[in-house]
Scaffold this motif. Structure first.
Motif, short mmCIF file in Angstrom:
data_model
loop_
_atom_site.label_atom_id
_atom_site.label_comp_id
_atom_site.label_asym_id
_atom_site.label_seq_id
_atom_site.Cartn_x
_atom_site.Cartn_y
_atom_site.Cartn_z
N PRO A 95 8.54 -10.29 1.98
CA PRO A 95 8.40 -9.04 1.21
C PRO A 95 7.03 -8.38 1.34
N GLN A 96 6.09 -9.01 2.03
CA GLN A 96 4.73 -8.47 2.10
C GLN A 96 4.55 -7.48 3.24
N TRP A 97 5.41 -6.45 3.26
CA TRP A 97 5.21 -5.39 4.22
C TRP A 97 4.20 -4.37 3.69
N ARG A 98 4.37 -4.01 2.44
CA ARG A 98 3.44 -3.11 1.77
C ARG A 98 2.92 -3.81 0.53
N VAL A 99 1.62 -3.86 0.39
CA VAL A 99 1.02 -4.47 -0.80
C VAL A 99 0.21 -3.42 -1.52
N SER A 100 0.08 -3.62 -2.82
CA SER A 100 -0.63 -2.64 -3.65
C SER A 100 -2.11 -2.60 -3.28
N ALA A 101 -2.66 -1.39 -3.26
CA ALA A 101 -4.06 -1.19 -2.90
C ALA A 101 -4.90 -1.01 -4.16
N PRO A 129 9.17 -1.00 14.56
CA PRO A 129 9.12 -0.85 13.09
C PRO A 129 7.80 -1.29 12.48
N VAL A 130 7.17 -2.33 13.06
CA VAL A 130 5.90 -2.79 12.51
C VAL A 130 4.83 -1.70 12.65
N CYS A 131 4.75 -1.09 13.82
CA CYS A 131 3.77 -0.02 14.03
C CYS A 131 4.11 1.21 13.21
N TRP A 132 5.40 1.49 13.06
CA TRP A 132 5.80 2.67 12.29
C TRP A 132 5.40 2.53 10.82
N VAL A 133 5.70 1.37 10.24
CA VAL A 133 5.35 1.15 8.83
C VAL A 133 3.84 1.14 8.65
N ALA A 134 3.12 0.53 9.58
CA ALA A 134 1.66 0.50 9.49
C ALA A 134 1.07 1.91 9.57
N ASN A 135 1.62 2.74 10.45
CA ASN A 135 1.15 4.11 10.56
C ASN A 135 1.43 4.90 9.29
N SER A 136 2.60 4.67 8.70
CA SER A 136 2.94 5.35 7.45
C SER A 136 2.00 4.94 6.31
N ILE A 137 1.68 3.65 6.24
CA ILE A 137 0.77 3.17 5.19
C ILE A 137 -0.63 3.76 5.36
N SER A 143 -1.46 6.53 6.94
CA SER A 143 -1.44 7.98 6.69
C SER A 143 -1.44 8.29 5.20
N ASP A 144 -0.64 7.54 4.43
CA ASP A 144 -0.61 7.77 2.98
C ASP A 144 -1.91 7.34 2.31
N PHE A 145 -2.56 6.33 2.86
CA PHE A 145 -3.79 5.84 2.25
C PHE A 145 -4.91 6.89 2.34
N TYR A 146 -4.98 7.57 3.47
CA TYR A 146 -6.04 8.57 3.65
C TYR A 146 -5.59 9.99 3.30
N ASN A 147 -4.40 10.11 2.75
CA ASN A 147 -3.91 11.42 2.33
C ASN A 147 -4.38 11.70 0.91
N PRO A 148 -5.18 12.73 0.69
CA PRO A 148 -5.67 12.99 -0.68
C PRO A 148 -4.58 13.47 -1.63
N VAL A 149 -3.48 13.93 -1.11
CA VAL A 149 -2.40 14.42 -1.97
C VAL A 149 -1.67 13.26 -2.65
N ASN A 206 -0.95 10.04 -4.75
CA ASN A 206 -1.58 9.45 -5.94
C ASN A 206 -2.15 8.07 -5.60
N VAL A 207 -3.25 7.72 -6.30
CA VAL A 207 -3.90 6.43 -6.04
C VAL A 207 -2.96 5.27 -6.36
N ALA A 208 -2.16 5.40 -7.38
CA ALA A 208 -1.25 4.31 -7.76
C ALA A 208 -0.15 4.10 -6.74
N GLN A 209 0.14 5.11 -5.90
CA GLN A 209 1.19 4.99 -4.90
C GLN A 209 0.68 4.59 -3.53
N LYS A 210 -0.60 4.44 -3.38
CA LYS A 210 -1.15 4.04 -2.09
C LYS A 210 -0.99 2.55 -1.88
N ARG A 211 -0.73 2.19 -0.65
CA ARG A 211 -0.49 0.79 -0.29
C ARG A 211 -1.39 0.39 0.86
#
Length: 224
Positions: free
Chosen positions: A28-34, A136-144, A146-152, A154-159
């Protein structure tokens, strides 16, 4: 001996890649809370995988829940489910073919050339499964990222990147390395017995002609 050692090494590396692929698919550790900014006190950790969502609290209690619907997942996780299942099946099939094609495996009424072709097929399947897992591993990593450095967002939704992604990169590298080893060390037309001494074949008609010629010359010499 060199080719045999390469095949054994490829089989071991491929086995590690297969085990790692199944582990990545189930983890289950694909995305972990930041925990960023001023979140110093951490009460719980969130994990998101392909099949379930887990929350680990401070008192080391782990609560996991399977996703109720596939449509509720993000598009990258939805596609990753199918690709990881396909990669697991291909890697397992490649491992079985590699075990059958190894020279230590006895296959009655099968030439060594067919085993070489089986090993090449196993190597191609290893490479294909490694590529299928890498997508899929690279795709999920790229999505994480991109969302981490996206200022739009929310901090609680970043992984952050989970352990499963790192293990997925290692497993895909092992699969492709094993496939390259089998493809480089095996040849369909290779015959290990071709370099041994082989007795010349005698044609029956030719032998009979030589025998009659010998008898004729012997009879002439007898009368002379």
């Amino acid at each position: 001996m060199g080719g045999g050692a390469l095949r054994v090494a490829g089989l071991l590396i491929g086995g590690i890649g297969v085990v790692g692929t199944f582990a990545v698919t189930a983890m289950p550790q694909w995305r972990v809370s930041a925990f960023i900014e001023h979140n110093i006190i951490v009460f719980e950790t969130s994990w998101e995988g392909l099949w379930m969502h887990c929350i680990r609290q401070v008192n080391i209690r782990l609560h996991c829940k399977v996703y109720d619907s596939v449509l509720a997942l993000s598009p990258d996780l939805q596609v990753s489910r199918g690709l990881m299942c396909a990669g697991s099946g291909l890697s397992l099939l490649a491992l079985v073919l590699a075990m059958v094609g190894m020279r230590c495996t006895r296959c009655p009424q099968r030439p060594w050339q067919s085993k070489g072709c089986v090993l090449v097929a196993a190597g191609l399947l290893f490479i294909l499964s490694g590529i299928v897992e890498l997508v899929p591993v690279c795709w999920v990593a790229n999505s994480i990222i991109s969302d981490f450095y996206n200022p739009v967002v929310n901090v609680a939704q970043k992984r952050e990147l989970g352990e499963a992604l790192y293990l997925g990169w290692v497993a895909s590298f092992c699969l492709m390395a094993a496939g390259s080893t089998f493809c480089c060390s095996s040849h369909c037309a290779e015959n290990p017995r071709s370099y041994r001494y082989s007795s010349p074949t005698h044609c029956p008609a030719h032998s009979q002609h030589l025998h009659s010629k010998t008898e004729g010359s012997y009879s002439k010499n007898q009368y002379v």
